[in-house]
Design a protein around this motif. Structure first.
Motif, PDB file in Angstrom:
ATOM      1  N   VAL A   1      37.963  29.671  56.390  1.00  0.00           N
ATOM      2  CA  VAL A   1      37.922  31.061  55.910  1.00  0.00           C
ATOM      3  C   VAL A   1      38.088  31.098  54.396  1.00  0.00           C
ATOM      4  N   THR A   2      39.066  30.361  53.882  1.00  0.00           N
ATOM      5  CA  THR A   2      39.310  30.347  52.438  1.00  0.00           C
ATOM      6  C   THR A   2      38.079  29.822  51.709  1.00  0.00           C
ATOM      7  N   GLU A   3      37.426  28.843  52.288  1.00  0.00           N
ATOM      8  CA  GLU A   3      36.220  28.285  51.671  1.00  0.00           C
ATOM      9  C   GLU A   3      35.113  29.345  51.626  1.00  0.00           C
TER      10      GLU A   3
ATOM     11  N   GLN B   1      32.051  33.246  48.331  1.00  0.00           N
ATOM     12  CA  GLN B   1      31.613  34.614  48.042  1.00  0.00           C
ATOM     13  C   GLN B   1      31.911  34.993  46.587  1.00  0.00           C
ATOM     14  N   TYR B   2      33.143  34.664  46.143  1.00  0.00           N
ATOM     15  CA  TYR B   2      33.509  35.057  44.774  1.00  0.00           C
ATOM     16  C   TYR B   2      32.871  34.150  43.715  1.00  0.00           C
ATOM     17  N   GLU B   3      32.352  32.989  44.147  1.00  0.00           N
ATOM     18  CA  GLU B   3      31.553  32.177  43.207  1.00  0.00           C
ATOM     19  C   GLU B   3      30.222  32.885  42.959  1.00  0.00           C
TER      20      GLU B   3
ATOM     21  N   ALA C   1      47.923  36.217  40.283  1.00  0.00           N
ATOM     22  CA  ALA C   1      47.500  35.398  41.418  1.00  0.00           C
ATOM     23  C   ALA C   1      46.222  35.982  42.010  1.00  0.00           C
ATOM     24  N   GLY C   2      45.121  35.252  41.888  1.00  0.00           N
ATOM     25  CA  GLY C   2      43.814  35.788  42.263  1.00  0.00           C
ATOM     26  C   GLY C   2      43.358  36.721  41.149  1.00  0.00           C
ATOM     27  N   CYS C   3      43.259  36.159  39.939  1.00  0.00           N
ATOM     28  CA  CYS C   3      43.092  37.006  38.732  1.00  0.00           C
ATOM     29  C   CYS C   3      41.677  37.544  38.574  1.00  0.00           C
ATOM     30  N   GLY C   4      40.705  36.982  39.304  1.00  0.00           N
ATOM     31  CA  GLY C   4      39.336  37.469  39.166  1.00  0.00           C
ATOM     32  C   GLY C   4      38.788  37.199  37.770  1.00  0.00           C
ATOM     33  N   SER C   5      37.841  38.029  37.368  1.00  0.00           N
ATOM     34  CA  SER C   5      37.096  37.742  36.136  1.00  0.00           C
ATOM     35  C   SER C   5      37.784  38.203  34.853  1.00  0.00           C
TER      36      SER C   5
ATOM     37  N   ALA D   1      33.628  30.649  38.932  1.00  0.00           N
ATOM     38  CA  ALA D   1      32.805  31.598  38.175  1.00  0.00           C
ATOM     39  C   ALA D   1      33.695  32.672  37.541  1.00  0.00           C
ATOM     40  N   SER D   2      34.659  33.191  38.308  1.00  0.00           N
ATOM     41  CA  SER D   2      35.548  34.229  37.762  1.00  0.00           C
ATOM     42  C   SER D   2      36.435  33.641  36.662  1.00  0.00           C
ATOM     43  N   LEU D   3      36.920  32.418  36.886  1.00  0.00           N
ATOM     44  CA  LEU D   3      37.767  31.776  35.869  1.00  0.00           C
ATOM     45  C   LEU D   3      36.968  31.516  34.592  1.00  0.00           C
TER      46      LEU D   3
ATOM     47  N   GLN E   1      42.226  26.699  38.443  1.00  0.00           N
ATOM     48  CA  GLN E   1      41.578  26.905  39.738  1.00  0.00           C
ATOM     49  C   GLN E   1      42.546  26.417  40.805  1.00  0.00           C
ATOM     50  N   LEU E   2      43.142  27.344  41.510  1.00  0.00           N
ATOM     51  CA  LEU E   2      44.217  26.999  42.444  1.00  0.00           C
ATOM     52  C   LEU E   2      44.359  28.112  43.469  1.00  0.00           C
ATOM     53  N   SER E   3      44.582  27.745  44.732  1.00  0.00           N
ATOM     54  CA  SER E   3      44.871  28.783  45.735  1.00  0.00           C
ATOM     55  C   SER E   3      46.299  29.253  45.529  1.00  0.00           C
ATOM     56  N   LEU E   4      46.529  30.529  45.712  1.00  0.00           N
ATOM     57  CA  LEU E   4      47.904  31.023  45.544  1.00  0.00           C
ATOM     58  C   LEU E   4      48.835  30.418  46.586  1.00  0.00           C
TER      59      LEU E   4
ATOM     60  N   CYS F   1      49.443  40.593  41.908  1.00  0.00           N
ATOM     61  CA  CYS F   1      48.532  40.092  42.945  1.00  0.00           C
ATOM     62  C   CYS F   1      47.846  41.304  43.580  1.00  0.00           C
ATOM     63  N   THR F   2      46.731  41.700  42.982  1.00  0.00           N
ATOM     64  CA  THR F   2      46.077  42.931  43.430  1.00  0.00           C
ATOM     65  C   THR F   2      44.717  42.614  44.047  1.00  0.00           C
ATOM     66  N   GLY F   3      44.541  43.083  45.267  1.00  0.00           N
ATOM     67  CA  GLY F   3      43.253  42.915  45.942  1.00  0.00           C
ATOM     68  C   GLY F   3      43.006  41.499  46.432  1.00  0.00           C
ATOM     69  N   VAL F   4      44.050  40.757  46.717  1.00  0.00           N
ATOM     70  CA  VAL F   4      43.875  39.344  47.061  1.00  0.00           C
ATOM     71  C   VAL F   4      44.466  39.000  48.445  1.00  0.00           C
ATOM     72  N   LEU F   5      45.730  39.390  48.663  1.00  0.00           N
ATOM     73  CA  LEU F   5      46.423  38.917  49.877  1.00  0.00           C
ATOM     74  C   LEU F   5      45.703  39.325  51.163  1.00  0.00           C
ATOM     75  N   HIS F   6      45.030  40.489  51.134  1.00  0.00           N
ATOM     76  CA  HIS F   6      44.334  40.933  52.363  1.00  0.00           C
ATOM     77  C   HIS F   6      43.075  40.106  52.646  1.00  0.00           C
ATOM     78  N   HIS F   7      42.721  39.194  51.737  1.00  0.00           N
ATOM     79  CA  HIS F   7      41.576  38.304  51.990  1.00  0.00           C
ATOM     80  C   HIS F   7      42.013  36.931  52.496  1.00  0.00           C
ATOM     81  N   LEU F   8      43.319  36.729  52.639  1.00  0.00           N
ATOM     82  CA  LEU F   8      43.801  35.421  53.109  1.00  0.00           C
ATOM     83  C   LEU F   8      43.789  35.380  54.634  1.00  0.00           C
ATOM     84  N   PRO F   9      43.520  34.206  55.235  1.00  0.00           N
ATOM     85  CA  PRO F   9      43.601  34.127  56.694  1.00  0.00           C
ATOM     86  C   PRO F   9      45.021  34.426  57.176  1.00  0.00           C
TER      87      PRO F   9
ATOM     88  N   VAL G   1      29.052  43.660  48.248  1.00  0.00           N
ATOM     89  CA  VAL G   1      29.478  42.444  48.964  1.00  0.00           C
ATOM     90  C   VAL G   1      30.980  42.517  49.226  1.00  0.00           C
ATOM     91  N   ASP G   2      31.750  42.864  48.179  1.00  0.00           N
ATOM     92  CA  ASP G   2      33.204  42.888  48.321  1.00  0.00           C
ATOM     93  C   ASP G   2      33.648  43.911  49.378  1.00  0.00           C
ATOM     94  N   MET G   3      32.980  45.049  49.420  1.00  0.00           N
ATOM     95  CA  MET G   3      33.422  46.104  50.338  1.00  0.00           C
ATOM     96  C   MET G   3      32.844  45.972  51.749  1.00  0.00           C
TER      97      MET G   3
HETATM   98  C1  LIG Z   1      38.936  41.457  44.763  1.00  0.00           C
HETATM   99  S1  LIG Z   1      39.177  40.202  43.609  1.00  0.00           S
HETATM  100  C2  LIG Z   1      40.575  40.854  42.694  1.00  0.00           C
HETATM  101  C3  LIG Z   1      40.694  40.317  41.301  1.00  0.00           C
HETATM  102  C4  LIG Z   1      41.851  40.847  40.490  1.00  0.00           C
HETATM  103  N1  LIG Z   1      43.131  40.567  41.085  1.00  0.00           N
HETATM  104  C5  LIG Z   1      41.718  42.317  40.232  1.00  0.00           C
HETATM  105  O1  LIG Z   1      42.469  43.115  40.802  1.00  0.00           O
HETATM  106  O2  LIG Z   1      40.855  42.690  39.427  1.00  0.00           O
HETATM  107  C6  LIG Z   1      39.924  38.937  44.588  1.00  0.00           C
HETATM  108  C7  LIG Z   1      40.106  37.623  43.857  1.00  0.00           C
HETATM  109  O3  LIG Z   1      41.038  36.825  44.570  1.00  0.00           O
HETATM  110  C8  LIG Z   1      40.579  35.495  44.595  1.00  0.00           C
HETATM  111  N2  LIG Z   1      41.183  34.825  45.757  1.00  0.00           N
HETATM  112  C9  LIG Z   1      40.940  35.041  47.061  1.00  0.00           C
HETATM  113  N3  LIG Z   1      41.731  34.244  47.822  1.00  0.00           N
HETATM  114  C10 LIG Z   1      42.488  33.522  46.950  1.00  0.00           C
HETATM  115  C11 LIG Z   1      43.498  32.533  47.117  1.00  0.00           C
HETATM  116  N4  LIG Z   1      43.878  32.079  48.313  1.00  0.00           N
HETATM  117  N5  LIG Z   1      44.069  32.014  45.996  1.00  0.00           N
HETATM  118  C12 LIG Z   1      43.688  32.413  44.765  1.00  0.00           C
HETATM  119  N6  LIG Z   1      42.742  33.345  44.556  1.00  0.00           N
HETATM  120  C13 LIG Z   1      42.147  33.893  45.637  1.00  0.00           C
HETATM  121  C14 LIG Z   1      39.075  35.627  44.667  1.00  0.00           C
HETATM  122  O4  LIG Z   1      38.418  34.457  44.232  1.00  0.00           O
HETATM  123  C15 LIG Z   1      38.823  36.833  43.752  1.00  0.00           C
HETATM  124  O5  LIG Z   1      38.592  36.451  42.427  1.00  0.00           O
END
Ligand SMILES: C[S@@+](CC[C@H](N)C(=O)[O-])C[C@H]1O[C@@H](n2cnc3c(N)ncnc32)[C@H](O)[C@@H]1O
Length: 406
Positions: free
Chosen positions: A5-7, A12-14, A61-65, A88-90, A109-112, A127-135, A220-222
């Motif tokens: 899932v993380t892959e 997707q974010y690449e 954590a999950g800083c995006g672009s 790509a975001s980094l 480049q590191l998983s949180l 950590c905004t918009g990230v944790l809900h994408h984790l398995p 794509v994100d939504m």
């Molecule tokens: C929706 S974006 C949010 C970016 C930023 N936090 C913001 O609010 O603008 C989600 C980001 O979290 C990253 N991400 C998703 N799972 C992650 C994980 N396990 N560790 C680190 N980053 C992660 C994605 O690559 C993506 O860049």
């Protein structure tokens, strides 16, 4: 090696960096002001007892672009570490770093989930918009809690269940059609959007399609995300508690404020409930929260939470939220402020307006009440007036509270 899932999330974010990269971070800050999780904006909400140090150690954590770069640019005294799965975001964050010479920004480049590898603690974790994408979001929050300083604070954003009901219905349709986060999926999603009726949950909360659907990365994100879940208010409270943390407040109370949406007997009945129940009711009723922005702390520092149940509030220092103005006329005073959802106005009495006039960001409530305008009131009446006024203005988000000695 990441789990499957993380892959998929990384891939997707690449391919679709989100949010879409900002060209010029300096220009962005000039136009829009600091992010709501920026310590320069949310200082008193992050640390009501006072900022722990000037040179904050911040983790995005999950800083995006762009997020980590915006924070580093606006807080040159602080050191900022941005971690993300997406190269790509980094890379885009790194372009900000070079363009604005951000020596205080480090990117990895590191998983949180592996943040412990940094072997450091942080005063602020964003950590905004990230944790809900984790398995396993619980494991993610726990990993972040482990690197949060005892006196630290965390700013989190999670999707909201009620506000995103329409999103999940569309995601379900697209899944049935076999659409994935790629060009083919995008084409299908764009076609589907043409047929969404005006009364669909996707449109109903604001009367139009969400702005994010204006570009590919947003669609794509939504709508095509391989991993995404949302939270109700009680689920947020349970999520925070499971990680051994304490919920310390919403970024904007107005989004959960019963007074804004109810009146009469029903309002009284709702206000008699514990705060979490009030927030859950308003969240379910209004559908305006497609996202929940909030702050959490460690139990050791959670004794500084804002609460009006005891007379302790007399030692709080009221701070009028930026942009708040007194309007109306002498017979109908209004406190107004701009927000994402338009102008927010609450009626206030002359006495409440006088209380606010004395709120200079340094005086405590008790100091303000010693002013001759209030001194003639019997002490119990004075305290009760101040409690009701402060709590109401706090509920609507027009006034924030710090602790004496900040
Ligand atoms: C929706 S974006 C949010 C970016 C930023 N936090 C913001 O609010 O603008 C989600 C980001 O979290 C990253 N991400 C998703 N799972 C992650 C994980 N396990 N560790 C680190 N980053 C992660 C994605 O690559 C993506 O860049």
């Amino acid at each position: 090696m990441q789990d499957k899932v993380t892959e998929a999330v990384r891939k997707q974010y690449e391919a679709y960096s989100y949010p879409p990269p900002i060209e010029d971070a300096e220009q962005f800050l000039k136009q829009w002001g600091p992010l709501t999780c920026d310590p320069k904006f949310a200082g008193i909400q992050l640390w009501p007892e006072g900022r722990p140090r000037q040179d904050l150690r911040i983790l995005c954590a999950g800083c995006g672009s762009s997020q980590a770069a915006l924070i580093a640019l606006n807080n040159p005294d602080c050191s900022v570490v941005g971690i993300d799965l997406s190269e790509a975001s980094l890379a885009h964050s790194n372009r900000h770093r070079e363009r604005h010479n951000l020596g205080n920004l480090e990117l990895r480049q590191l998983s949180l989930l592996d943040v412990g590898e940094l072997d450091r603690t942080f005063d602020l974790i964003i950590c905004t918009g990230v944790l809900h994408h984790l398995p396993d979001p619980d494991a993610g929050l726990k990993a972040l809690a482990d690197v949060l300083d005892t006196r630290g604070s965390m700013a989190i954003m999670l999707y909201g269940t009620a506000g995103r009901a329409g999103v999940y219905l569309l995601q379900d349709i697209l899944r049935r059609l076999g659409a994935g986060p790629d060009a083919e999926g995008l084409k299908l999603a764009r076609e589907l959007l043409k047929f969404v009726p005006r009364n669909h949950y996707l449109i109903a909360p604001t009367g139009r399609l969400p702005q994010d659907l204006a570009d590919d990365a947003g669609i794509v994100d939504m709508l095509l995300h391989p991993q995404d879940r949302a939270y109700s208010v009680p689920q947020i409270m349970a999520f925070v508690e499971t990680a051994g943390l304490v919920f310390s407040g919403w970024s904007d109370n107005a989004l959960y404020c019963a007074d804004r949406f109810l009146s009469g007997e029903l309002l009284e009945r709702v206000l008699a409930l514990p705060a979490v129940e009030q927030w859950a009711i308003i969240d379910n009723l209004t559908l305006i929260n497609g996202r929940h922005d909030f702050f959490v702390r460690k139990p050791q520092s959670a004794r500084f939470l804002t609460c009006f149940d005891t007379d302790d509030f007399l030692s709080y220092v009221p701070l009028i939220r930026a942009g708040t103005r007194l309007g109306g006329d002498a017979n109908a005073l209004m406190l107004t402020r701009p927000s994402l959802h338009g102008e927010l106005a609450i009626p206030i009495s002359r006495a409440e307006a006088m209380l606010l006039e004395q709120a200079d960001g340094n005086r405590t409530v008790s100091h303000i009440l010693s002013h001759p305008s209030f001194a003639r009131l019997p002490p119990v009446q004075r305290t009760n007036f101040a409690r009701d006024a402060c709590e109401r203005m706090w509920r609507s988000g027009h006034v924030l509270f710090g602790r004496s000695g900040t």
